[in-house]
Write a protein that holds these residues in place. Structure first.
Motif, short mmCIF file in Angstrom:
data_model
loop_
_atom_site.label_atom_id
_atom_site.label_comp_id
_atom_site.label_asym_id
_atom_site.label_seq_id
_atom_site.Cartn_x
_atom_site.Cartn_y
_atom_site.Cartn_z
N TYR B 23 39.39 -30.35 37.85
CA TYR B 23 40.57 -29.74 38.48
C TYR B 23 40.54 -28.23 38.27
O TYR B 23 40.80 -27.44 39.19
CB TYR B 23 41.83 -30.36 37.86
N THR B 243 45.22 -36.15 44.19
CA THR B 243 46.10 -35.98 43.03
C THR B 243 46.28 -34.50 42.71
O THR B 243 45.49 -33.65 43.14
CB THR B 243 45.49 -36.67 41.78
N HIS B 249 45.68 -38.52 37.45
CA HIS B 249 44.30 -38.63 37.95
C HIS B 249 43.45 -39.49 37.02
O HIS B 249 42.82 -40.46 37.46
CB HIS B 249 43.69 -37.24 38.10
N ILE B 271 39.53 -41.43 44.09
CA ILE B 271 40.57 -40.57 43.50
C ILE B 271 39.99 -39.17 43.31
O ILE B 271 38.99 -38.99 42.61
CB ILE B 271 41.06 -41.17 42.17
N TYR B 273 40.99 -34.76 43.17
CA TYR B 273 42.00 -33.70 43.10
C TYR B 273 42.15 -33.02 44.47
O TYR B 273 41.15 -32.82 45.18
CB TYR B 273 41.62 -32.64 42.07
N ASN B 294 34.20 -36.26 38.22
CA ASN B 294 35.17 -37.36 38.36
C ASN B 294 34.54 -38.67 37.91
O ASN B 294 33.33 -38.84 38.00
CB ASN B 294 35.58 -37.52 39.84
#
Lengths: 151, 308
Positions: B23, B243, B249, B271, B273, B294
């Motif tokens: 992120y 997210t 997250h 999923i 960011y 991730n």
């Protein structure tokens, strides 16, 4: 009131259109009622009598309001309640919509989220209060150490 | 567009240096690509997060106030940007408390004096989220002009989590109509990703609890809450959940795996960011936006979509 586990099982049945499947509008109304029952559990656990009043035409919203009094973290399920009402309305107002089964499945997911959040909150005080918790709601308050001062 | 958001103090917080490094990486990369300056708050500390708040809320207020004090008084910034929902929430809460609660003011004054830095005064700085930052500095029109790889054809459910909008009273700028954010139906992430070409799907659980609070004390309930979120997204056709909260997250990623192991429930939605999606749309490589960091492996999907 039925135990929360029974409510969870019934929500799952309605969401997967288990046989015999009630008509979508009937199922949607039942999901709303199950949501109310979950909120009644929360309110009863706080030693209060669940209101019979309605807010914006729905007892669910009045119950949420009652449950949130003095418990700001309870507002973390405010939108979930409103989404349940919205999905119930979608189904009841257009029960012949081609996507009505999908809408019903979505309503069941929303109802289940309400059940899981409140069920979790009844186990763990302050759940959703951004975040973490330490005191089970059912435990005597004396079990919880007083918070130390800032210094 | 708001010129004062073009150069802001950046408060990454603890998560963005650890589990949410992707992120931080993607936020910085997107900022550079958009010509926005982020200057990291010097010697920042934990915002008080969840743990300190449970022990002593006023200590959390102080910790958050120290971050704002450094950014405002020592670095002379008007705006501090916190991408983490927890940090953003706590700084906003501290701001509110210091404007309304004399006891909090007294504690913060006492602790600031002890620590040897200037006491933060309510109003010294404006705290914003990464969504505010991009929405108000670049906006949808600006993004559209800069998109190199449209997200067209990518179905996205935007998940905001619980802290971005609650409690409403600490976000006085929201629910003001016009271009302001809504606490009932947040839409900034929807707006930005739609501007980048994504197809935004309806998502009734966009602000619902992710179970982050009791992921350790009652993992099964956390997993079930996440299953609900993942299923709701998939039911509406989402291929990706975007997210903007590190806790949400990592919860979605970890419990997606746990759901399969513990309950034999498999979901395939990815999923990611929102800054990673924006970065890809702006032409950044998957590595630049940290897709490899991730847990949820979205690279095959983005390759299939021609985005990677």
């Amino acid at each position: 009131m039925r135990p929360l586990a029974e409510i969870e099982a019934r929500i799952a049945e309605l969401g997967t259109a288990a046989k015999p499947a009630p008509a979508p509008a009937v199922a949607a109304a039942e999901l709303l009622a199950l949501g109310e029952e979950v909120l009644c559990h929360w309110i009863a656990a706080r030693g209060e009598t669940p209101t019979a009043e309605k807010r914006e035409g729905f007892r669910l919203l009045a119950l949420h309001r009652q449950g949130a009094k003095g418990e700001p973290s309870f507002n973390a399920c405010r939108e979930t309640c409103r989404e349940l009402v919205y999905h119930r309305n979608l189904i009841v107002m257009d029960p012949d919509h081609p996507e009505v089964r999908k809408r019903l499945a979505m309503a069941a997911l929303v109802a289940n989220h309400l059940h899981l959040f409140i069920g979790g909150k009844m186990e763990v005080a302050q759940l959703g209060e951004f975040c973490c918790s330490s005191r089970p709601l059912r435990a005597p308050s004396g079990d919880h150490p007083e918070a130390p001062a800032a210094e | 567009m708001n010129g004062k958001y073009k150069k802001v103090a950046y408060y990454p917080g603890c998560a963005l240096e650890g589990s949410a490094h992707a992120y931080s990486r993607s936020t910085k990369a997107v900022g550079r690509k958009l010509g926005l300056d982020l200057v990291e708050v010097e010697n920042w500390n934990c915002c008080g997060a969840m743990e300190v708040k449970n022990i002593d809320p006023k200590l959390q207020t102080y910790l958050s106030s120290r971050v704002m004090s450094i950014a405002a008084n020592e670095m002379k910034f008007d705006v501090v940007m916190a991408p983490c929902n927890g940090c953003y929430h706590n700084l906003k809460k501290a701001e509110y408390d210091l404007a309304n609660d004399p006891d909090s003011v007294a504690v913060v004054e006492r602790l600031s004096t002890k620590a040897g830095h200037e006491t933060y005064q309510a109003g010294d700085i404006e705290t914003i989220h990464a969504l505010d930052w991009i929405k108000h500095s670049i906006g949808e029109a600006g993004l559209r002009e800069r998109v190199k790889n449209s997200l067209a054809g990518l179905k996205v459910a935007n998940y905001y989590g619980c802290m971005y909008t609650r409690p409403r009273h600490i976000f006085p700028e929201k629910d003001q109509g016009g271009d302001s954010e809504s606490t009932l139906e947040p839409h900034y992430m929807d707006d930005l990703l739609a501007a980048a070409g994504a197809e935004i799907v309806a998502f009734p659980l966009k602000t619902a609890c992710c179970g982050g609070a009791h992921t350790l004390s009652d993992s099964d309930t956390s997993t079930k809450l996440v299953i609900n979120i993942l299923r709701a997204a998939e039911l509406n056709g989402a291929e990706v959940i975007a997210t903007e909260c590190p806790t949400c997250h990592s919860g979605l990623e970890m419990h997606q795996i746990r759901a399969e192991k513990r309950f034999d429930i498999k979901t395939s939605v990815k999923i990611v960011y929102f800054t990673q999606l924006l970065g890809l749309a702006l032409g950044l490589s998957p590595r630049k936006v940290g897709l490899h960091e991730n847990v949820s492996d979205s690279l095959p999907l983005f390759k299939e979509k021609g985005l990677a």
